[in-house]
Every structure is written in C-alpha cells, then in structure tokens.
Motif scaffolding. Structure first.
Motif, PDB file in Angstrom:
ATOM      1  N   GLY A 181       0.800  -1.227   0.000  1.00  0.00           N
ATOM      2  CA  GLY A 181       0.000   0.000   0.000  1.00  0.00           C
ATOM      3  C   GLY A 181       0.824   1.264   0.000  1.00  0.00           C
ATOM      4  N   ALA A 182       0.581   2.144   0.960  1.00  0.00           N
ATOM      5  CA  ALA A 182       1.210   3.462   1.003  1.00  0.00           C
ATOM      6  C   ALA A 182       2.738   3.426   0.974  1.00  0.00           C
ATOM      7  N   PRO A 183       3.415   2.402   1.528  1.00  0.00           N
ATOM      8  CA  PRO A 183       4.880   2.406   1.483  1.00  0.00           C
ATOM      9  C   PRO A 183       5.492   2.128   0.112  1.00  0.00           C
ATOM     10  N   ALA A 184       4.713   1.640  -0.839  1.00  0.00           N
ATOM     11  CA  ALA A 184       5.278   1.249  -2.131  1.00  0.00           C
ATOM     12  C   ALA A 184       5.984   2.427  -2.799  1.00  0.00           C
ATOM     13  N   GLY A 185       7.273   2.257  -3.065  1.00  0.00           N
ATOM     14  CA  GLY A 185       8.039   3.290  -3.734  1.00  0.00           C
ATOM     15  C   GLY A 185       8.656   4.325  -2.813  1.00  0.00           C
ATOM     16  N   ALA A 186       8.488   4.168  -1.496  1.00  0.00           N
ATOM     17  CA  ALA A 186       9.052   5.136  -0.553  1.00  0.00           C
ATOM     18  C   ALA A 186      10.567   5.042  -0.524  1.00  0.00           C
ATOM     19  N   PRO A 187      11.254   6.149  -0.254  1.00  0.00           N
ATOM     20  CA  PRO A 187      12.714   6.076  -0.120  1.00  0.00           C
ATOM     21  C   PRO A 187      13.088   5.134   1.021  1.00  0.00           C
ATOM     22  N   SER A 188      13.986   4.214   0.770  1.00  0.00           N
ATOM     23  CA  SER A 188      14.380   3.261   1.808  1.00  0.00           C
ATOM     24  C   SER A 188      15.097   3.936   2.964  1.00  0.00           C
ATOM     25  N   SER A 189      15.548   5.178   2.760  1.00  0.00           N
ATOM     26  CA  SER A 189      16.226   5.926   3.820  1.00  0.00           C
ATOM     27  C   SER A 189      15.257   6.459   4.868  1.00  0.00           C
ATOM     28  N   THR A 190      13.956   6.408   4.582  1.00  0.00           N
ATOM     29  CA  THR A 190      12.969   6.879   5.555  1.00  0.00           C
ATOM     30  C   THR A 190      12.548   5.727   6.466  1.00  0.00           C
ATOM     31  N   ARG A 191      12.016   6.084   7.606  1.00  0.00           N
ATOM     32  CA  ARG A 191      11.427   5.101   8.508  1.00  0.00           C
ATOM     33  C   ARG A 191       9.957   4.966   8.116  1.00  0.00           C
ATOM     34  N   ILE A 192       9.559   3.770   7.720  1.00  0.00           N
ATOM     35  CA  ILE A 192       8.222   3.541   7.167  1.00  0.00           C
ATOM     36  C   ILE A 192       7.274   3.042   8.244  1.00  0.00           C
ATOM     37  N   HIS A 193       6.125   3.718   8.370  1.00  0.00           N
ATOM     38  CA  HIS A 193       5.083   3.322   9.316  1.00  0.00           C
ATOM     39  C   HIS A 193       3.806   3.093   8.515  1.00  0.00           C
ATOM     40  N   VAL A 194       3.140   1.964   8.734  1.00  0.00           N
ATOM     41  CA  VAL A 194       1.993   1.616   7.902  1.00  0.00           C
ATOM     42  C   VAL A 194       0.927   0.879   8.705  1.00  0.00           C
ATOM     43  N   LYS A 195      -0.308   1.067   8.317  1.00  0.00           N
ATOM     44  CA  LYS A 195      -1.411   0.213   8.789  1.00  0.00           C
ATOM     45  C   LYS A 195      -2.422   0.145   7.678  1.00  0.00           C
ATOM     46  N   ASN A 196      -2.770  -1.094   7.291  1.00  0.00           N
ATOM     47  CA  ASN A 196      -3.703  -1.315   6.199  1.00  0.00           C
ATOM     48  C   ASN A 196      -5.005  -1.940   6.684  1.00  0.00           C
ATOM     49  N   GLY A 197      -6.010  -1.871   5.825  1.00  0.00           N
ATOM     50  CA  GLY A 197      -7.300  -2.491   6.134  1.00  0.00           C
ATOM     51  C   GLY A 197      -7.937  -3.015   4.872  1.00  0.00           C
ATOM     52  N   TRP A 198      -8.654  -4.121   4.978  1.00  0.00           N
ATOM     53  CA  TRP A 198      -9.314  -4.695   3.806  1.00  0.00           C
ATOM     54  C   TRP A 198     -10.540  -5.477   4.252  1.00  0.00           C
ATOM     55  N   LEU A 199     -11.599  -5.349   3.496  1.00  0.00           N
ATOM     56  CA  LEU A 199     -12.886  -5.934   3.898  1.00  0.00           C
ATOM     57  C   LEU A 199     -13.822  -6.026   2.699  1.00  0.00           C
ATOM     58  N   PRO A 200     -14.335  -7.234   2.365  1.00  0.00           N
ATOM     59  CA  PRO A 200     -15.328  -7.360   1.300  1.00  0.00           C
ATOM     60  C   PRO A 200     -16.742  -7.294   1.878  1.00  0.00           C
ATOM     61  N   ARG A 201     -17.647  -6.645   1.153  1.00  0.00           N
ATOM     62  CA  ARG A 201     -19.056  -6.615   1.555  1.00  0.00           C
ATOM     63  C   ARG A 201     -19.929  -6.785   0.319  1.00  0.00           C
ATOM     64  N   ALA A 202     -21.194  -7.061   0.549  1.00  0.00           N
ATOM     65  CA  ALA A 202     -22.105  -7.321  -0.566  1.00  0.00           C
ATOM     66  C   ALA A 202     -22.300  -6.085  -1.431  1.00  0.00           C
ATOM     67  N   THR A 203     -22.244  -4.907  -0.814  1.00  0.00           N
ATOM     68  CA  THR A 203     -22.364  -3.664  -1.569  1.00  0.00           C
ATOM     69  C   THR A 203     -21.003  -2.976  -1.634  1.00  0.00           C
ATOM     70  N   LEU A 204     -20.729  -2.331  -2.750  1.00  0.00           N
ATOM     71  CA  LEU A 204     -19.492  -1.576  -2.966  1.00  0.00           C
ATOM     72  C   LEU A 204     -18.231  -2.432  -2.898  1.00  0.00           C
ATOM     73  N   GLY A 205     -18.375  -3.748  -3.055  1.00  0.00           N
ATOM     74  CA  GLY A 205     -17.218  -4.622  -3.218  1.00  0.00           C
ATOM     75  C   GLY A 205     -16.213  -4.577  -2.082  1.00  0.00           C
ATOM     76  N   TRP A 206     -14.946  -4.643  -2.449  1.00  0.00           N
ATOM     77  CA  TRP A 206     -13.857  -4.655  -1.469  1.00  0.00           C
ATOM     78  C   TRP A 206     -13.503  -3.248  -1.017  1.00  0.00           C
ATOM     79  N   ARG A 207     -13.397  -3.076   0.295  1.00  0.00           N
ATOM     80  CA  ARG A 207     -12.789  -1.884   0.858  1.00  0.00           C
ATOM     81  C   ARG A 207     -11.303  -2.220   1.065  1.00  0.00           C
ATOM     82  N   VAL A 208     -10.414  -1.419   0.519  1.00  0.00           N
ATOM     83  CA  VAL A 208      -8.976  -1.612   0.702  1.00  0.00           C
ATOM     84  C   VAL A 208      -8.375  -0.237   1.004  1.00  0.00           C
ATOM     85  N   HIS A 209      -7.739  -0.114   2.184  1.00  0.00           N
ATOM     86  CA  HIS A 209      -7.237   1.174   2.639  1.00  0.00           C
ATOM     87  C   HIS A 209      -5.786   1.068   3.096  1.00  0.00           C
TER      88      HIS A 209
END
Length: 306
Positions: free
Chosen positions: A210-238
C-alpha cells in the motif's frame, strides 16, 4: 501559515474513469460536472502541479472510488481527493483504537499492562481482530467518542454493536490522526506517539503493502492497512502511511471501495503511492525505493463474528 513571501500554488485536476460515488443508500449517479478533483497546494514551486498530474495518471482508468490525503511538512504540500467521503474503516481503525486507549490512560498516568502490550502489538503488527475487540469493549463507545472529539476527528462514526470494522472514516479525519501521531501535540503524549509509530514500523512483511510502495528506503516507514469485502461496494482496501527520516516528514492516506478484489485495490493504492513518493523524493534511485516483498494473501475480516 505559509510564511512571509511564500506563494501558495493551488492546482486541481479531474480524475477520469472513476466509478461515481454511490452512497450506501444507493444514491443516484453523480453528474460529470460534480466529478471530484485532486487538489494540491505547495510552497515549493511546481510541486503541486506535478503531484496533480502524476496522481491523475496513476488513477486513470482505475475502477472503484478512491480518496486521497497527503501532507508533507518539509515543503508545506497538501493533496486531497474526496476528503469528506465516508468509507467503512476495516482494520485501519486499529490505529484509532490504540490512540484512544493511550489517550485515556494518559489522563490518569496509567501504563499498559504486559498483557495489553502483547495485545497492542498483535493488533497493529499482525492486524489481530481478537485483540482489537478486547480493546474496543474495554474502551466502550463513550471513551472512543471522547477521543475522537479531542482529536477533532468529528466526522468519524464508531461502528455500532461491537462492529469496529464498520466505523465510518474519511480522509480529513485520518490525516488528522496521522498528524497527531507524527508531531508533538496536546492530545497524545510523546511516549504514546513514539509507541504507535514503533508498532506501525514493525508491521509484518505480508501487510507492508500500500502506502509504502516506492518510498525512499532511507525513511522510517510506518503503515497500517485495512481490507474488507461486503455485498455492496465490493472490497474496501485502505492504507495509512507515515514517512520520517532522511530529510523526509510526510504522511499519506488512501481509501478505496468498489474494488473487484483485494489485489485490485492494493494495486490502485500502490500506483498512487509510487507517484507521491517519486514526486516528493525525485532524487531517490529505483534501487533505493521500498518495494513490498509479498502479495497480500487471504482475508482477515475486519468485522467481529456474531
């Protein structure tokens, strides 16, 4: 705010080929004139226009509904798309849960017990749902809402009936949360902020997409992702990401729904992230950029059973 003699650039661009926003109530299709725009501002000449162009290119022909928030303290740069649109939080709410717990304990100088420390680590680094449910019940709706008020996350609505994964979130509030976590403030103590960032830096490799993709490796990377499928509006991916060190200090939120599957949402987020990191750190070579090492596998439902 922008300093003496600093010219503030404001740039907007319509994002093409996105599915119009459709509410949970099944509201009608938005007109072309109402298509949201990516809006960027920056104190650095040319940066807002470049981000606008590259984010737009990253989203071209992508399906689903995407919301974006970016803030770079160094260049006083901000970008936003669909800042007020609400999404089911899925597991990104776990950062809010931990922040609320630490905020509540701060008032009485209480520290996490050894058991709570283990639960907090599992909740953030492995996206453990049982640990989240334990803290959600422990806090209760009143304390969660009090933290949201203190954090000025006024449009975040906690999921009812114990369904923390159905908390309604938006870009503006998630960016406020990242701002609190990454800079000194009166809401969270310095120790609390450092602890949250430490856990976000230790997320297991299979969830560091997710958000870390392509970040400079010299930075300290902090991430939290979320994903959830539901009957309406398909997959939530954050994805939430904060990047500090190596002369960098910025944070990024990307929320999506209407994805056909999880990996489609991940690909959309990473396309945006790569464009952002490239523009904020243009001198970083490809070999020096972070690349997620694994493809997301399986489903971790963000809604407690029963």
């Amino acid at each position: 705010m922008w300093g003496s003699g600093v010219r503030r650039a404001v740039v907007g661009v319509a994002v093409g080929a996105l599915v119009p926003v459709v509410g949970l109530s099944g509201a009608g299709t938005a007109s072309a004139a109402a298509t949201p725009q990516v809006v960027c501002t920056s104190a650095k000449a040319g940066l807002a226009a470049k981000l606008k162009k590259d984010i737009g290119a990253a989203l071209k022909n992508r399906k689903g509904t995407v919301a974006i928030g970016l803030h770079d303290r160094k260049t006083k740069t901000t970008c936003e798309l669909r800042g007020g649109t609400s999404y089911d939080s899925a597991s990104i709410v776990k950062v809010t849960v931990l922040a609320a717990l630490l905020w509540d304990y701060k008032k009485t100088d209480r520290r996490l017990t050894s058991r709570e420390t283990k639960l907090a680590k599992a909740m953030i680094t492995q996206s453990d749902n049982a640990a989240t449910t334990t803290f959600w019940r422990q806090l209760g709706p009143t304390k969660v809402k009090k933290f949201l008020a203190a954090a000025k996350m006024t449009k975040t609505v906690p999921g009812s009936g114990g369904y923390w994964g159905l908390t309604r979130v938006n870009i503006k509030d998630e960016q406020r949360l990242l701002a609190l976590i990454t800079a000194k403030n009166s809401v969270l103590s310095d120790n609390s902020r450092a602890y949250i960032l430490k856990l976000m830096n230790e997320v297991v490799p299979s969830q560091r997409w997710g958000a870390p993709a392509g970040a400079p490796s010299s930075t300290r990377i902090h991430v939290k992702n979320g994903w959830l499928p539901r009957a309406t509006l398909g997959w939530r991916v954050h994805s939430l990401g904060a990047f500090q060190g190596g002369g960098r200090d910025y944070y990024l939120t990307v929320l999506t729904h209407g994805n056909s599957n999880m990996n489609y949402g991940v690909a959309t987020i990473q396309a945006v992230a790569k464009a952002v990191h490239k523009d904020l750190a243009p001198s970083t070579r490809a070999s020096q950029r972070y690349q997620p090492t694994s493809t997301p596998r399986g489903v971790i439902p963000a809604v407690p059973e029963g």
